[in-house]
Design an enzyme around this catalytic site. Sequence first.
Site, PDB file in Angstrom:
ATOM      1  N   LEU A   8      42.364  40.252  50.593  1.00 13.81           N
ATOM      2  CA  LEU A   8      41.482  41.217  51.469  1.00 13.81           C
ATOM      3  C   LEU A   8      39.875  40.645  51.280  1.00 13.81           C
ATOM      4  CD1 LEU A   8      42.936  44.497  49.818  1.00 13.81           C
ATOM      5  CD2 LEU A   8      42.878  43.728  52.254  1.00 13.81           C
ATOM      6  N   HIS A   9      39.628  39.390  51.834  1.00 15.02           N
ATOM      7  CA  HIS A   9      38.228  38.807  51.826  1.00 15.02           C
ATOM      8  C   HIS A   9      37.144  39.744  52.462  1.00 15.02           C
ATOM      9  CE1 HIS A   9      40.154  34.988  50.807  1.00 15.02           C
ATOM     10  NE2 HIS A   9      40.553  34.852  51.812  1.00 15.02           N
ATOM     11  N   ASP A  10      37.260  39.851  53.733  1.00 16.21           N
ATOM     12  CA  ASP A  10      36.197  40.681  54.434  1.00 16.21           C
ATOM     13  C   ASP A  10      36.318  42.202  54.192  1.00 16.21           C
ATOM     14  OD1 ASP A  10      35.523  38.076  55.322  1.00 16.21           O
ATOM     15  OD2 ASP A  10      36.572  38.535  57.302  1.00 16.21           O
TER      16      ASP A  10
ATOM     17  N   THR B 210      37.655  37.851  45.686  1.00 14.28           N
ATOM     18  CA  THR B 210      38.343  38.307  46.993  1.00 14.28           C
ATOM     19  C   THR B 210      39.715  37.911  47.056  1.00 14.28           C
ATOM     20  OG1 THR B 210      37.987  36.531  48.564  1.00 14.28           O
ATOM     21  CG2 THR B 210      36.224  38.345  48.658  1.00 14.28           C
TER      22      THR B 210
END
Length: 296
Positions: A232-234, A186
Site C-alpha cells: 500500500l505505497h501511496d 510501505t
Amino acid sequence: MLLYLDCDTGIDDAIALALLLAHDDVTVAGIGTVNGNTSAAQAAANTLGLLALAGRDDIPVAVGAGRWRGGTPHVHGGNGVGGVPLPRGGQPDSRTAGSLLVELARRHPGELHVLATGPCGNLAAALRAEPELPGLVAAVTVMGGALRTPGNRPEQAEANIADDPSAAAEVLAAPWPLTLVPLDVTLRHRWSEDDRAALAAARDPVNRAIAAMLPAYLDSYEPRFGARQLPLHDPLAAALATGLVTASDKPRLGVRVDVAHGRTVADPAAPGIDVVLAVAEPAGPVILERLLRNGS
Ligand code: RIB
Ligand code: CA
C-alpha cells in the site's frame, strides 16, 4: 485539512485518491498528474474517471509533465489502472499541475497540505515558478525512496525517485516541512486477496473499480512477496498525511538524492527531513475500513 494531490494514477494512486475522498476531514482542493506509472495525460484521464464514479467532478485535475520513462505497464497495466475501463470524466483543467499547485498555495497561505504519490516533476516545476512556495504550504508528504531496504528499481532505487531524480533532488532539498514515506515502511503494509474480495462486494462504484484493478497489481507483486499480496505505497502516504495512521518511528535524517543512480541516500550533510520508518498499527485494515465505511 486542505490538500493538493500530485499523482501518476496508477493502481495504488487510485486507492490513495479513494481514501482521500472517503476522509471526512479532507478537502481535496486540486489534483495534478505527472508522468510515472503512465503518462500524465493518461493519469489525468484515470483520475477524472475515478472522480466521475465518485460524483466529484468539482475537483480540478491539471495535467503536468516531468521526465517520461515509458511507464510501468507490467505493474499497473497498459492504461495505468490494470486495464480497467473507467468512465470518461470531465475535461482536465486548463492550468498545468505546477500552476495549479502554486495558485492554491497562494490562495491558502499556510493551509495547503501537499501529497505527492508520483515522481516529483510537478513539485519541482512549482518550486521554480514560485520560490516562496516552501513558506506558503503547511506540509509536504512524498511517497518515495528506499533507505534501508532494497528498492523496486535496479541499484536500490525506488520508482518515484528513479523516474525523475533531478526533480526529486530539488524537492528533497527545498526548505519546506517534508515527510518522506519510503519503501522501508510501505512494503510492510499490504492487502491480500481477502481485502480485494471485500472491495469487490461493496456497492460503491469506486470501491468496485479498485477491486477490478487489483488482480494486475497482485500478479506483479506475487513473485517478490511469495504470497498474493500488494503493498500500500501511496495509500499509506495518504493515511499518514491525513492522520488516519500515525508514525511510530520517524527520525529526522539527512537525505540526498544520488541523481546518477536515481536513489535516496542517507547523508548527515544533507538537509534533514522526517522519514517514516514504521507505523503504529497495521495500515491495511484501517484503509480498508475507511473505504468500506463510506461506500459499502
Ligand atoms: O515505488 C512505489 C511508487 O511507484 C508508487 O507511487 C507507485 O504508484 C509507483 O508510482
Ligand atoms: Ca504512484
